[in-house]
Motif scaffolding. Structure first.
Motif, PDB file in Angstrom:
ATOM      1  N   GLN A  38       0.808  -0.762   0.135  1.00  0.00           N
ATOM      2  CA  GLN A  38       0.051  -0.165   0.123  1.00  0.00           C
ATOM      3  C   GLN A  38       0.601   1.230  -0.429  1.00  0.00           C
ATOM      4  O   GLN A  38       0.327   2.130  -0.578  1.00  0.00           O
ATOM      5  CB  GLN A  38      -0.921   0.131   1.564  1.00  0.00           C
ATOM      6  CG  GLN A  38      -2.147  -0.876   0.879  1.00  0.00           C
ATOM      7  CD  GLN A  38      -3.318  -0.958   2.390  1.00  0.00           C
ATOM      8  OE1 GLN A  38      -2.903  -0.398   3.110  1.00  0.00           O
ATOM      9  NE2 GLN A  38      -4.174  -1.299   1.944  1.00  0.00           N
ATOM     10  N   GLN A  39       1.567   1.145   0.886  1.00  0.00           N
ATOM     11  CA  GLN A  39       2.579   2.301   0.277  1.00  0.00           C
ATOM     12  C   GLN A  39       3.618   3.010  -0.495  1.00  0.00           C
ATOM     13  O   GLN A  39       4.261   3.339  -1.071  1.00  0.00           O
ATOM     14  CB  GLN A  39       3.334   2.249   2.181  1.00  0.00           C
ATOM     15  CG  GLN A  39       3.892   3.843   2.911  1.00  0.00           C
ATOM     16  CD  GLN A  39       5.068   3.477   3.677  1.00  0.00           C
ATOM     17  OE1 GLN A  39       4.577   2.988   4.610  1.00  0.00           O
ATOM     18  NE2 GLN A  39       5.005   4.576   3.838  1.00  0.00           N
ATOM     19  N   PHE A  40       4.765   1.803  -0.446  1.00  0.00           N
ATOM     20  CA  PHE A  40       5.505   1.395  -1.706  1.00  0.00           C
ATOM     21  C   PHE A  40       4.500   1.512  -3.019  1.00  0.00           C
ATOM     22  O   PHE A  40       5.579   1.064  -3.828  1.00  0.00           O
ATOM     23  CB  PHE A  40       6.976   1.248  -0.701  1.00  0.00           C
ATOM     24  CG  PHE A  40       7.341   2.077   0.168  1.00  0.00           C
ATOM     25  CD1 PHE A  40       7.763   2.797  -0.328  1.00  0.00           C
ATOM     26  CD2 PHE A  40       8.119   0.884   1.161  1.00  0.00           C
ATOM     27  CE1 PHE A  40       8.233   3.907   0.896  1.00  0.00           C
ATOM     28  CE2 PHE A  40       8.057   1.399   2.348  1.00  0.00           C
ATOM     29  CZ  PHE A  40       8.381   2.964   2.095  1.00  0.00           C
ATOM     30  N   HIS A  41       3.815   0.562  -2.891  1.00  0.00           N
ATOM     31  CA  HIS A  41       2.898   0.285  -4.108  1.00  0.00           C
ATOM     32  C   HIS A  41       3.866  -1.029  -5.259  1.00  0.00           C
ATOM     33  O   HIS A  41       3.979  -0.956  -6.127  1.00  0.00           O
ATOM     34  CB  HIS A  41       2.685   1.514  -5.733  1.00  0.00           C
ATOM     35  CG  HIS A  41       2.297   2.598  -4.763  1.00  0.00           C
ATOM     36  ND1 HIS A  41       0.856   2.875  -4.441  1.00  0.00           N
ATOM     37  CD2 HIS A  41       3.031   3.788  -3.876  1.00  0.00           C
ATOM     38  CE1 HIS A  41       0.852   4.262  -4.100  1.00  0.00           C
ATOM     39  NE2 HIS A  41       1.620   5.039  -4.031  1.00  0.00           N
ATOM     40  N   MET A 103      13.616  -8.906  -4.084  1.00  0.00           N
ATOM     41  CA  MET A 103      12.878  -7.830  -3.870  1.00  0.00           C
ATOM     42  C   MET A 103      12.604  -6.687  -4.291  1.00  0.00           C
ATOM     43  O   MET A 103      11.437  -5.891  -4.418  1.00  0.00           O
ATOM     44  CB  MET A 103      11.822  -8.912  -2.354  1.00  0.00           C
ATOM     45  CG  MET A 103      11.179  -8.336  -2.284  1.00  0.00           C
ATOM     46  SD  MET A 103      10.942  -8.301  -0.024  1.00  0.00           S
ATOM     47  CE  MET A 103      10.310  -9.326  -0.083  1.00  0.00           C
ATOM     48  N   TYR A 104      14.353  -6.475  -3.715  1.00  0.00           N
ATOM     49  CA  TYR A 104      14.269  -4.550  -4.323  1.00  0.00           C
ATOM     50  C   TYR A 104      13.879  -4.211  -5.470  1.00  0.00           C
ATOM     51  O   TYR A 104      13.847  -3.753  -5.902  1.00  0.00           O
ATOM     52  CB  TYR A 104      15.558  -4.256  -3.171  1.00  0.00           C
ATOM     53  CG  TYR A 104      15.762  -3.102  -3.603  1.00  0.00           C
ATOM     54  CD1 TYR A 104      15.018  -2.155  -2.625  1.00  0.00           C
ATOM     55  CD2 TYR A 104      16.628  -2.730  -4.738  1.00  0.00           C
ATOM     56  CE1 TYR A 104      15.307  -0.355  -2.793  1.00  0.00           C
ATOM     57  CE2 TYR A 104      17.023  -1.429  -4.795  1.00  0.00           C
ATOM     58  CZ  TYR A 104      15.905  -0.543  -4.066  1.00  0.00           C
ATOM     59  OH  TYR A 104      16.545   1.183  -4.186  1.00  0.00           O
ATOM     60  N   LEU A 105      14.673  -4.955  -6.272  1.00  0.00           N
ATOM     61  CA  LEU A 105      14.741  -5.213  -7.954  1.00  0.00           C
ATOM     62  C   LEU A 105      12.896  -5.220  -8.560  1.00  0.00           C
ATOM     63  O   LEU A 105      13.338  -4.998  -9.170  1.00  0.00           O
ATOM     64  CB  LEU A 105      15.710  -6.011  -8.116  1.00  0.00           C
ATOM     65  CG  LEU A 105      16.578  -5.445  -8.024  1.00  0.00           C
ATOM     66  CD1 LEU A 105      18.654  -6.049  -8.278  1.00  0.00           C
ATOM     67  CD2 LEU A 105      18.110  -3.801  -8.280  1.00  0.00           C
ATOM     68  N   LEU A 106      12.366  -5.963  -8.384  1.00  0.00           N
ATOM     69  CA  LEU A 106      11.499  -7.160  -9.068  1.00  0.00           C
ATOM     70  C   LEU A 106      10.342  -6.069  -8.935  1.00  0.00           C
ATOM     71  O   LEU A 106       9.789  -6.397  -9.687  1.00  0.00           O
ATOM     72  CB  LEU A 106      11.916  -8.199  -8.915  1.00  0.00           C
ATOM     73  CG  LEU A 106      12.785  -8.820  -9.563  1.00  0.00           C
ATOM     74  CD1 LEU A 106      12.985 -10.568  -9.353  1.00  0.00           C
ATOM     75  CD2 LEU A 106      13.603  -8.535 -11.263  1.00  0.00           C
ATOM     76  N   CYS A 107      10.095  -5.703  -7.243  1.00  0.00           N
ATOM     77  CA  CYS A 107       8.638  -5.907  -6.989  1.00  0.00           C
ATOM     78  C   CYS A 107       8.034  -4.168  -6.619  1.00  0.00           C
ATOM     79  O   CYS A 107       7.344  -4.073  -6.673  1.00  0.00           O
ATOM     80  CB  CYS A 107       8.603  -6.846  -5.412  1.00  0.00           C
ATOM     81  SG  CYS A 107       9.390  -8.236  -5.624  1.00  0.00           S
ATOM     82  N   PHE A 108       8.449  -3.059  -7.353  1.00  0.00           N
ATOM     83  CA  PHE A 108       8.847  -1.760  -6.817  1.00  0.00           C
ATOM     84  C   PHE A 108       8.700  -1.106  -8.310  1.00  0.00           C
ATOM     85  O   PHE A 108       9.714  -1.884  -8.390  1.00  0.00           O
ATOM     86  CB  PHE A 108       9.788  -1.515  -5.977  1.00  0.00           C
ATOM     87  CG  PHE A 108       8.869  -2.016  -4.205  1.00  0.00           C
ATOM     88  CD1 PHE A 108       8.197  -2.163  -3.974  1.00  0.00           C
ATOM     89  CD2 PHE A 108       9.918  -3.002  -4.247  1.00  0.00           C
ATOM     90  CE1 PHE A 108       7.983  -2.696  -2.241  1.00  0.00           C
ATOM     91  CE2 PHE A 108      10.190  -3.553  -2.745  1.00  0.00           C
ATOM     92  CZ  PHE A 108       9.094  -3.400  -2.354  1.00  0.00           C
ATOM     93  N   PRO A 109       7.876  -0.317  -8.823  1.00  0.00           N
ATOM     94  CA  PRO A 109       7.944  -0.066 -10.009  1.00  0.00           C
ATOM     95  C   PRO A 109       9.288   1.785  -9.598  1.00  0.00           C
ATOM     96  O   PRO A 109       9.252   1.828  -9.198  1.00  0.00           O
ATOM     97  CB  PRO A 109       6.464   0.895  -9.904  1.00  0.00           C
ATOM     98  CG  PRO A 109       6.099   1.083  -9.413  1.00  0.00           C
ATOM     99  CD  PRO A 109       6.564   0.125  -7.875  1.00  0.00           C
ATOM    100  N   ARG A 110       9.779   1.300 -11.050  1.00  0.00           N
ATOM    101  CA  ARG A 110      10.236   3.069 -10.788  1.00  0.00           C
ATOM    102  C   ARG A 110      10.804   3.762 -11.508  1.00  0.00           C
ATOM    103  O   ARG A 110       9.876   3.412 -12.799  1.00  0.00           O
ATOM    104  CB  ARG A 110      12.418   1.965 -11.060  1.00  0.00           C
ATOM    105  CG  ARG A 110      12.603   0.878 -10.730  1.00  0.00           C
ATOM    106  CD  ARG A 110      13.496   0.957  -9.859  1.00  0.00           C
ATOM    107  NE  ARG A 110      13.672  -0.468  -9.147  1.00  0.00           N
ATOM    108  CZ  ARG A 110      14.051  -0.265  -8.027  1.00  0.00           C
ATOM    109  NH1 ARG A 110      13.439   0.722  -7.290  1.00  0.00           N
ATOM    110  NH2 ARG A 110      14.415  -1.677  -7.032  1.00  0.00           N
TER     111      ARG A 110
END
Length: 110
Positions: A38-41, A103-110
């Motif tokens: 929710q917070q970091f999408h 997780m850091y590289l694949l799970c969050f939009p950049r």
């Protein structure tokens, strides 16, 4: 930092409980969903899959998971009952660190 907290929490809670399935709902409700999704999408499916794998790293190094760690030592009559845990520790640490990076590289939009 939230990724490290989630993965480390999964591993440590699994070490205490002896099973990643017990740690998963607690850590997901506390950190995974409200913070990472929710917070970091972040994308929920890979976050929770990688989080579960981080929990399994804790299973490799806990005597609470007797079927993986203590029973083999007893059946093989090893001198050191914690021998399987000591043998699995380097793999657990390596996989755990890879989980954090993935997780850091694949799970969050950049």
């Amino acid at each position: 930092m939230a990724v490290i907290v989630y993965c480390l929490g999964m591993a440590l809670f699994t070490i205490i409980m002896g099973n990643a399935f017990a740690a998963f709902p607690v850590m997901t409700a506390a950190v995974g969903w409200p913070v990472l999704v929710q917070q970091f999408h972040g994308s929920p499916a890979p976050i929770f899959a990688i989080g579960m794998l981080a929990g399994f790293c804790g299973t490799l190094v806990t005597p609470m998971a007797a079927n993986f760690n203590l029973v083999p030592a007893a059946l093989l009559e090893l001198k050191d009952q914690y021998g399987p845990i000591k043998a699995q520790l380097p793999t657990a640490v390596a996989v755990f660190l890879c989980n954090i990076v993935l997780m850091y590289l694949l799970c969050f939009p950049r």
